[in-house]
Scaffold this motif. Structure first.
Motif, PDB file in Angstrom:
ATOM      1  N   GLY A  36       0.813  -1.214   0.000  1.00  0.00           N
ATOM      2  CA  GLY A  36       0.000   0.000   0.000  1.00  0.00           C
ATOM      3  C   GLY A  36       0.841   1.256   0.000  1.00  0.00           C
ATOM      4  N   LEU A  37       1.881   1.283   0.825  1.00  0.00           N
ATOM      5  CA  LEU A  37       2.720   2.486   0.907  1.00  0.00           C
ATOM      6  C   LEU A  37       3.578   2.661  -0.337  1.00  0.00           C
ATOM      7  N   GLU A  38       4.069   1.577  -0.904  1.00  0.00           N
ATOM      8  CA  GLU A  38       4.869   1.711  -2.130  1.00  0.00           C
ATOM      9  C   GLU A  38       4.020   2.198  -3.298  1.00  0.00           C
ATOM     10  N   VAL A  39       2.793   1.715  -3.396  1.00  0.00           N
ATOM     11  CA  VAL A  39       1.905   2.214  -4.450  1.00  0.00           C
ATOM     12  C   VAL A  39       1.549   3.667  -4.191  1.00  0.00           C
ATOM     13  N   ALA A  40       1.322   4.038  -2.940  1.00  0.00           N
ATOM     14  CA  ALA A  40       1.043   5.437  -2.620  1.00  0.00           C
ATOM     15  C   ALA A  40       2.201   6.328  -3.031  1.00  0.00           C
ATOM     16  N   SER A  41       3.424   5.877  -2.772  1.00  0.00           N
ATOM     17  CA  SER A  41       4.615   6.636  -3.170  1.00  0.00           C
ATOM     18  C   SER A  41       4.673   6.800  -4.686  1.00  0.00           C
ATOM     19  N   ALA A  42       4.465   5.707  -5.418  1.00  0.00           N
ATOM     20  CA  ALA A  42       4.509   5.778  -6.880  1.00  0.00           C
ATOM     21  C   ALA A  42       3.411   6.693  -7.415  1.00  0.00           C
ATOM     22  N   GLN A  54       2.756  -0.627  11.808  1.00  0.00           N
ATOM     23  CA  GLN A  54       2.930  -0.642  13.262  1.00  0.00           C
ATOM     24  C   GLN A  54       3.273  -2.029  13.787  1.00  0.00           C
ATOM     25  N   ARG A  55       2.592  -3.042  13.295  1.00  0.00           N
ATOM     26  CA  ARG A  55       2.839  -4.398  13.781  1.00  0.00           C
ATOM     27  C   ARG A  55       4.233  -4.875  13.417  1.00  0.00           C
ATOM     28  N   VAL A  56       4.742  -4.454  12.278  1.00  0.00           N
ATOM     29  CA  VAL A  56       6.045  -4.921  11.796  1.00  0.00           C
ATOM     30  C   VAL A  56       7.196  -4.166  12.446  1.00  0.00           C
ATOM     31  N   LEU A  57       7.059  -2.840  12.583  1.00  0.00           N
ATOM     32  CA  LEU A  57       8.185  -2.002  12.973  1.00  0.00           C
ATOM     33  C   LEU A  57       8.093  -1.424  14.376  1.00  0.00           C
ATOM     34  N   GLY A  58       6.913  -1.408  14.971  1.00  0.00           N
ATOM     35  CA  GLY A  58       6.754  -0.714  16.241  1.00  0.00           C
ATOM     36  C   GLY A  58       6.504   0.765  16.029  1.00  0.00           C
ATOM     37  N   ASP A  59       6.092   1.441  17.092  1.00  0.00           N
ATOM     38  CA  ASP A  59       5.612   2.820  16.966  1.00  0.00           C
ATOM     39  C   ASP A  59       6.669   3.796  16.456  1.00  0.00           C
ATOM     40  N   GLU A  60       7.892   3.698  16.962  1.00  0.00           N
ATOM     41  CA  GLU A  60       8.893   4.715  16.631  1.00  0.00           C
ATOM     42  C   GLU A  60       9.251   4.701  15.154  1.00  0.00           C
ATOM     43  N   LEU A  61       9.473   3.522  14.599  1.00  0.00           N
ATOM     44  CA  LEU A  61       9.808   3.435  13.165  1.00  0.00           C
ATOM     45  C   LEU A  61       8.577   3.632  12.306  1.00  0.00           C
ATOM     46  N   ALA A  62       7.421   3.166  12.777  1.00  0.00           N
ATOM     47  CA  ALA A  62       6.196   3.391  12.018  1.00  0.00           C
ATOM     48  C   ALA A  62       5.906   4.869  11.868  1.00  0.00           C
ATOM     49  N   THR A  63       6.229   5.651  12.890  1.00  0.00           N
ATOM     50  CA  THR A  63       6.033   7.104  12.816  1.00  0.00           C
ATOM     51  C   THR A  63       6.895   7.727  11.723  1.00  0.00           C
ATOM     52  N   VAL A  64       8.072   7.181  11.507  1.00  0.00           N
ATOM     53  CA  VAL A  64       8.941   7.681  10.426  1.00  0.00           C
ATOM     54  C   VAL A  64       8.220   7.567   9.083  1.00  0.00           C
ATOM     55  N   PHE A  65       7.565   6.429   8.849  1.00  0.00           N
ATOM     56  CA  PHE A  65       6.881   6.239   7.570  1.00  0.00           C
ATOM     57  C   PHE A  65       5.610   7.082   7.484  1.00  0.00           C
TER      58      PHE A  65
END
Length: 398
Positions: free
Chosen positions: A151-157, A176-187
């Protein structure tokens, strides 16, 4: 020995490539439902959508490679059953004999019934043909349901193609489930900075078709109107054929450390394999490019008598806008105790380690292309004082 591979994706291609590279001279048959020779999937949501890759560039080998290497490649062909007691694969009205069988049946996108029933312009992204259809329509207003990797890669494209983009996600943060809150916030910050309307903690209540557009109703908010709607809510492993044949399955085909099923003549690889990982100490099913390649190679060696377990740690990567990321390792449902950041997350130039107890579970880098080899060396090892100290350069830990 006659080896048959069901599924004609990346893992299958590397099974037969490695078998020939290791000197296997017996019969090889690959059966795949799609009309294409095996290809790589990462460009489908990256370079192909961006226009930086051409369709021909995604194929693992030119089509004539299979003929030249004695591989009977049967595309556009569906395996309908496995008759294990007779070592046969049914292909509709015909049958195909095997001595050893490799299941590389991949996965299919999870469907969203309300979208499919709406009559709206709904798309899923899994195949080359899906990507080509999407590429020609990434304009106007695009809505994406699901803020996972696809979803995010298609949104970027889509944003880079000039579309207005809304991403709707039920979780509080993307990934969030994959990276946790801190890294998910980066995306989350990354996509908002690039103009994506990111709707988090959102519940889709209905989808309608109005004049060629999709109207997505979201609880407590204004509807999202889109010229194109992409549903990207995960995948379902293609384990139905295995289950019907009586093989052990549980949201994937159960395989041992060496990728063998409970039938000694049948292996499973790639997205469909629920692997008893000897390093991680748990079963894991990985839906990424690197695992498909490495599973395929390892299965080939197992077919030729190698008893070594598959020990490689999961690896994946993403490219979104000006952010490149590589990740190695695995954080399971037990989560992690500590996050160690080297560099600057806000500037998106950093390396990160996930720790639990005295072990390093996983690591990633953001735009730090020298970091992946040191990360591989550290992940899975002890969480020493030096590992926990961000002032110690990552390269010094390897």
């Amino acid at each position: 020995m006659n080896v048959t591979v069901i599924g004609a994706g990346l893992a299958a291609a590397h099974v037969v490539t490695e078998l020939r590279a290791q000197g296997y001279e017996g019969d090889l048959v690959v059966v795949g439902e799609e009309p294409h020779a095996p290809y790589e999937r990462p460009p489908l949501s990256k370079g192909l959508l961006l226009g930086s890759a051409e369709p021909d560039s995604v194929f693992v080998h030119p089509r004539d490679w299979y003929d030249e290497h004695g591989v009977d490649l049967r595309v556009g062909t569906t395996a309908t059953a496995i008759v294990r007691e007779r070592r046969r694969v049914r292909l509709g009205a015909s049958e195909l004999a095997y001595d050893r069988l490799v299941l590389a049946t991949g996965a299919t996108p999870r469907r969203l019934a309300m979208a499919d029933a709406s009559g709206a312009p709904v798309h899923y992204l899994r195949t080359l043909d899906d990507a080509l259809r999407l590429r020609d329509r990434l304009s106007g207003r695009v809505a994406v349901i699901g803020a996972g990797w696809i979803g995010l890669e298609v949104a970027s494209a889509a944003r880079q193609a000039g579309a207005e983009v809304t991403v709707i996600e039920s979780a509080a943060l993307p990934l969030q489930r994959v990276l946790g809150d801190e890294l998910a916030t980066v995306f989350a910050d990354l996509h908002r900075e690039h103009g994506v309307d990111l709707r988090l903690g959102a519940e889709v209540t209905a989808i309608e078709h109005d004049g060629g557009r999709a109207v997505v109703h979201v609880a407590g908010a204004e509807p999202v109107v889109a010229d194109l709607l992409l549903v990207a809510i995960g995948v379902t492993p293609g384990d139905g054929l295995a289950a019907s044949a009586g093989l052990a399955t549980d949201h994937g085909v159960l395989v041992d450390a060496g990728l063998r099923t409970d039938d000694p003549d049948v292996l499973a690889v790639g997205d469909v394999a629920l692997h008893d990982h000897p390093v991680l100490g748990t079963r894991i099913r990985v839906e990424h490019w690197d695992t498909a390649i490495q599973h395929g190679k390892h299965a080939a060696r197992v077919l030729l008598g190698d008893d070594a377990p598959y020990t490689r740690l999961p690896y994946f990567f993403t490219d979104q806008y000006d952010l490149g990321m590589e990740y190695v390792g695995h954080v399971d449902a037990q989560g992690y105790d500590e996050l160690v950041v080297r560099g600057d997350l806000a500037a998106r130039e950093a390396s990160v380690l996930w720790l639990r107890g005295d072990r390093v579970l996983a690591g990633l880098h953001l735009n730090d292309w020298d970091a992946i080899d040191p990360l591989r060396a550290v992940v899975g090892g002890p969480a020493s004082a030096a590992v926990r100290d961000p002032s110690v350069p990552l390269a010094d830990l390897a």
